[in-house]
Design an enzyme around this catalytic site. Structure first.
Site, short mmCIF file in Angstrom:
data_model
loop_
_atom_site.label_atom_id
_atom_site.label_comp_id
_atom_site.label_asym_id
_atom_site.label_seq_id
_atom_site.Cartn_x
_atom_site.Cartn_y
_atom_site.Cartn_z
N ASP A 51 32.63 46.35 -10.04
CA ASP A 51 31.98 47.34 -9.17
C ASP A 51 32.55 47.24 -7.75
O ASP A 51 32.49 46.18 -7.12
CB ASP A 51 30.46 47.10 -9.11
CG ASP A 51 29.79 48.10 -8.17
OD1 ASP A 51 29.72 49.29 -8.55
OD2 ASP A 51 29.38 47.70 -7.06
N TYR A 56 34.21 49.39 0.70
CA TYR A 56 34.31 47.93 0.62
C TYR A 56 35.61 47.37 1.20
O TYR A 56 36.27 46.50 0.60
CB TYR A 56 34.15 47.45 -0.83
CG TYR A 56 32.76 47.54 -1.40
CD1 TYR A 56 31.69 48.06 -0.67
CD2 TYR A 56 32.49 47.11 -2.69
CE1 TYR A 56 30.42 48.15 -1.20
CE2 TYR A 56 31.21 47.19 -3.23
CZ TYR A 56 30.19 47.72 -2.48
OH TYR A 56 28.92 47.81 -3.02
N LEU A 196 21.63 37.84 -5.98
CA LEU A 196 21.42 36.52 -5.37
C LEU A 196 20.90 36.66 -3.94
O LEU A 196 20.93 35.69 -3.18
CB LEU A 196 22.73 35.72 -5.40
CG LEU A 196 23.34 35.57 -6.80
CD1 LEU A 196 24.69 34.87 -6.74
CD2 LEU A 196 22.38 34.81 -7.73
N LYS A 204 22.01 26.75 -1.68
CA LYS A 204 22.99 25.93 -0.94
C LYS A 204 22.87 26.07 0.57
O LYS A 204 23.56 25.37 1.30
CB LYS A 204 24.40 26.25 -1.40
CG LYS A 204 24.88 27.63 -1.02
CD LYS A 204 26.29 27.86 -1.55
CE LYS A 204 26.76 29.24 -1.18
NZ LYS A 204 28.03 29.59 -1.81
N GLY A 269 28.24 39.13 -6.99
CA GLY A 269 29.38 38.90 -6.10
C GLY A 269 29.90 37.49 -6.31
O GLY A 269 29.12 36.56 -6.53
N GLN A 275 32.09 30.15 -9.25
CA GLN A 275 30.90 31.00 -9.08
C GLN A 275 30.76 31.95 -10.28
O GLN A 275 29.67 32.16 -10.80
CB GLN A 275 30.99 31.79 -7.76
CG GLN A 275 30.86 30.88 -6.53
CD GLN A 275 30.74 31.65 -5.21
OE1 GLN A 275 30.96 32.85 -5.14
NE2 GLN A 275 30.41 30.92 -4.15
N1 LIG Z 1 25.21 49.88 -3.80
C1 LIG Z 1 25.02 49.16 -2.73
O1 LIG Z 1 24.57 49.62 -1.68
C2 LIG Z 1 25.36 47.70 -2.80
C3 LIG Z 1 24.91 46.81 -1.80
C4 LIG Z 1 25.22 45.46 -1.95
C5 LIG Z 1 25.94 45.03 -3.04
N2 LIG Z 1 26.38 45.92 -3.99
C6 LIG Z 1 27.16 45.49 -5.19
O2 LIG Z 1 26.51 44.38 -5.80
C7 LIG Z 1 27.41 43.27 -5.82
C8 LIG Z 1 26.62 41.98 -5.66
O3 LIG Z 1 26.02 41.91 -4.37
P1 LIG Z 1 26.63 41.02 -3.19
O4 LIG Z 1 27.99 40.57 -3.58
O5 LIG Z 1 26.51 41.79 -1.95
O6 LIG Z 1 25.60 39.83 -3.11
P2 LIG Z 1 25.07 38.73 -4.16
O7 LIG Z 1 25.69 38.94 -5.50
O8 LIG Z 1 23.61 38.71 -4.05
O9 LIG Z 1 25.65 37.39 -3.52
C9 LIG Z 1 27.04 37.13 -3.58
C10 LIG Z 1 27.37 35.91 -2.75
O10 LIG Z 1 26.61 34.78 -3.15
C11 LIG Z 1 27.41 33.60 -3.14
N3 LIG Z 1 27.50 33.13 -4.55
C12 LIG Z 1 27.76 33.89 -5.66
N4 LIG Z 1 27.74 33.13 -6.76
C13 LIG Z 1 27.46 31.89 -6.38
C14 LIG Z 1 27.31 30.66 -7.07
N5 LIG Z 1 27.46 30.60 -8.40
N6 LIG Z 1 27.02 29.55 -6.35
C15 LIG Z 1 26.87 29.61 -5.02
N7 LIG Z 1 27.02 30.74 -4.29
C16 LIG Z 1 27.30 31.88 -4.97
C17 LIG Z 1 28.80 34.02 -2.62
O11 LIG Z 1 28.86 33.93 -1.20
P3 LIG Z 1 28.97 32.56 -0.38
O12 LIG Z 1 29.68 31.58 -1.28
O13 LIG Z 1 29.68 32.89 0.86
O14 LIG Z 1 27.52 32.21 -0.10
C18 LIG Z 1 28.83 35.49 -2.98
O15 LIG Z 1 29.68 36.21 -2.14
C19 LIG Z 1 28.37 43.58 -4.67
O16 LIG Z 1 29.52 42.79 -4.71
C20 LIG Z 1 28.57 45.04 -4.86
O17 LIG Z 1 29.44 45.29 -5.95
C21 LIG Z 1 26.08 47.24 -3.88
#
Ligand SMILES: NC(=O)c1ccc[n+]([C@@H]2O[C@H](COP(=O)([O-])OP(=O)(O)OC[C@H]3O[C@@H](n4cnc5c(N)ncnc54)[C@H](OP(=O)(O)O)[C@@H]3O)[C@@H](O)[C@H]2O)c1
Length: 301
Positions: A51, A56, A196, A204, A269, A275
């Site tokens: 996605d 982005y 997350l 962490k 993400g 991860q």
């Molecule tokens: N439609 C929208 O408006 C919208 C908005 C937000 C996101 N999204 C989509 O949803 C996806 C997921 O959301 P997000 O990436 O923003 O946030 P998320 O998935 O809630 O958090 C991702 C972050 O958490 C940390 N992380 C991930 N897996 C981990 C693990 N196993 N252990 C420790 N830390 C971990 C990493 O950052 P650190 O290691 O730096 O902590 C990673 O960048 C996005 O990438 C995007 O595709 C869409």
């Protein structure tokens, strides 16, 4: 990995999707080679849904490069992107899609989503443009993101669509009241974003952690002061519950999202192969409805 059908009659998709916002640099700098390694590892692990979005930063470019270097086939990957909600006019939808196709180095995207509601342009103009892209073979499915139930109903009146992409995690449950029931009634697939809570649900971080200026979290109110402390305290209760059962908080956060009956895919993400591995492990943990309710109550205290 378990697969679930997108909407009523869409493709069966892996329940874990690769959220490609972090590899575009929005949550702190990620080296391009590390990003490509991470994406290749995800694809090789069965996380074949990616996605991304027009908005982005370098994400679509990095994905295009990674796919051109990956030995697998294009048809084995499900590519989802978005047109920014700030301009969902027909002209912009067409231009943005061409730009996405070029950056992703592909002739079609599997899912094209409206990133958010655009109050400046009528939704039927947007949906008709999306429909024309489907007819032209440039897009397979269409969807929306961050829409309310009312906004979805307005879009649906022009043309049925396959998916909604809302924020959903243990700390952000606003969509449970109206939006998820609407999706269930209509048979709209749900791709949960930010599962997350952007790192709050990883266990962490501590209240003294400071994020670098280029990381969006340095500007988010929930990562500052008392609010940050409160969110981390809630996450700590959930982490203890997971650890008592031999799991991590990350695994619990993802398994909890996937245990909602309306859920199709959890978009996670990732910045490293490790991860991704934890996300994949989470997909193997099925919470019972009673366990899910118990965990939900931990965030209500
Ligand atoms: N439609 C929208 O408006 C919208 C908005 C937000 C996101 N999204 C989509 O949803 C996806 C997921 O959301 P997000 O990436 O923003 O946030 P998320 O998935 O809630 O958090 C991702 C972050 O958490 C940390 N992380 C991930 N897996 C981990 C693990 N196993 N252990 C420790 N830390 C971990 C990493 O950052 P650190 O290691 O730096 O902590 C990673 O960048 C996005 O990438 C995007 O595709 C869409």
């Amino acid at each position: 990995m378990e697969r679930r059908r997108l909407g009523k009659d869409g493709q069966a998709l892996p329940v874990i999707g690769f959220g490609a916002w972090p590899i575009g640099g929005g949550m702190g700098e990620v080296d391009e080679r590390a990003a490509i390694r991470t994406l290749h590892h995800a694809l090789d692990s069965g996380v074949t849904l990616i996605d991304t979005a027009e908005a982005y930063r370098t994400s679509e470019d990095v994905i295009g490069r990674a796919l051109s270097e990956w030995p697998g086939k294009r048809e084995d990957v499900f590519l989802a992107t978005k047109v920014r909600g700030a301009d969902l006019s027909r002209a912009h939808v067409m231009e943005a899609t061409e730009n996405s196709l070029r950056a992703l180095r592909t002739g079609y995207v599997d899912l094209l989503q409206a990133h958010s509601w655009d109050a400046q342009h009528p939704i039927d103009e947007t949906m008709r443009a999306f429909d024309d892209l489907v007819r032209a073979g440039k897009v397979r499915y269409i969807g929306v993101s961050n829409f309310s139930a009312q906004q979805m109903a307005a879009a649906w009146a022009t043309r049925p669509f396959h998916s909604l992409q809302p924020r959903y995690n243990l700390l952000d449950r606003q969509i449970e009241a109206e939006i998820l029931p609407y999706c269930e009634r209509r048979g709209i697939g749900v791709l949960a974003h930010s599962p997350l809570a952007k790192g709050l649900l990883t266990g962490k971080y501590d209240p003294d952690h400071r994020f670098p200026a280029e990381d969006e979290r340095s500007r988010m109110p929930r990562f500052q002061g008392e609010e940050y402390r409160r969110q981390l305290a809630t996450a700590a209760r959930q982490q203890a519950w997971a650890q008592e059962r031999g799991h991590t908080l990350v695994e619990l956060a993802i398994a909890w999202v996937l245990a909602h009956p309306a859920m199709t895919v959890c978009l996670c993400g990732a910045k490293s192969p490790e991860q991704v591995d934890e996300h994949v492990r989470a997909a193997g943990w099925r919470l019972t409805p009673a366990e899910r309710d118990e965990v939900s109550r931990l965030s209500e205290r």
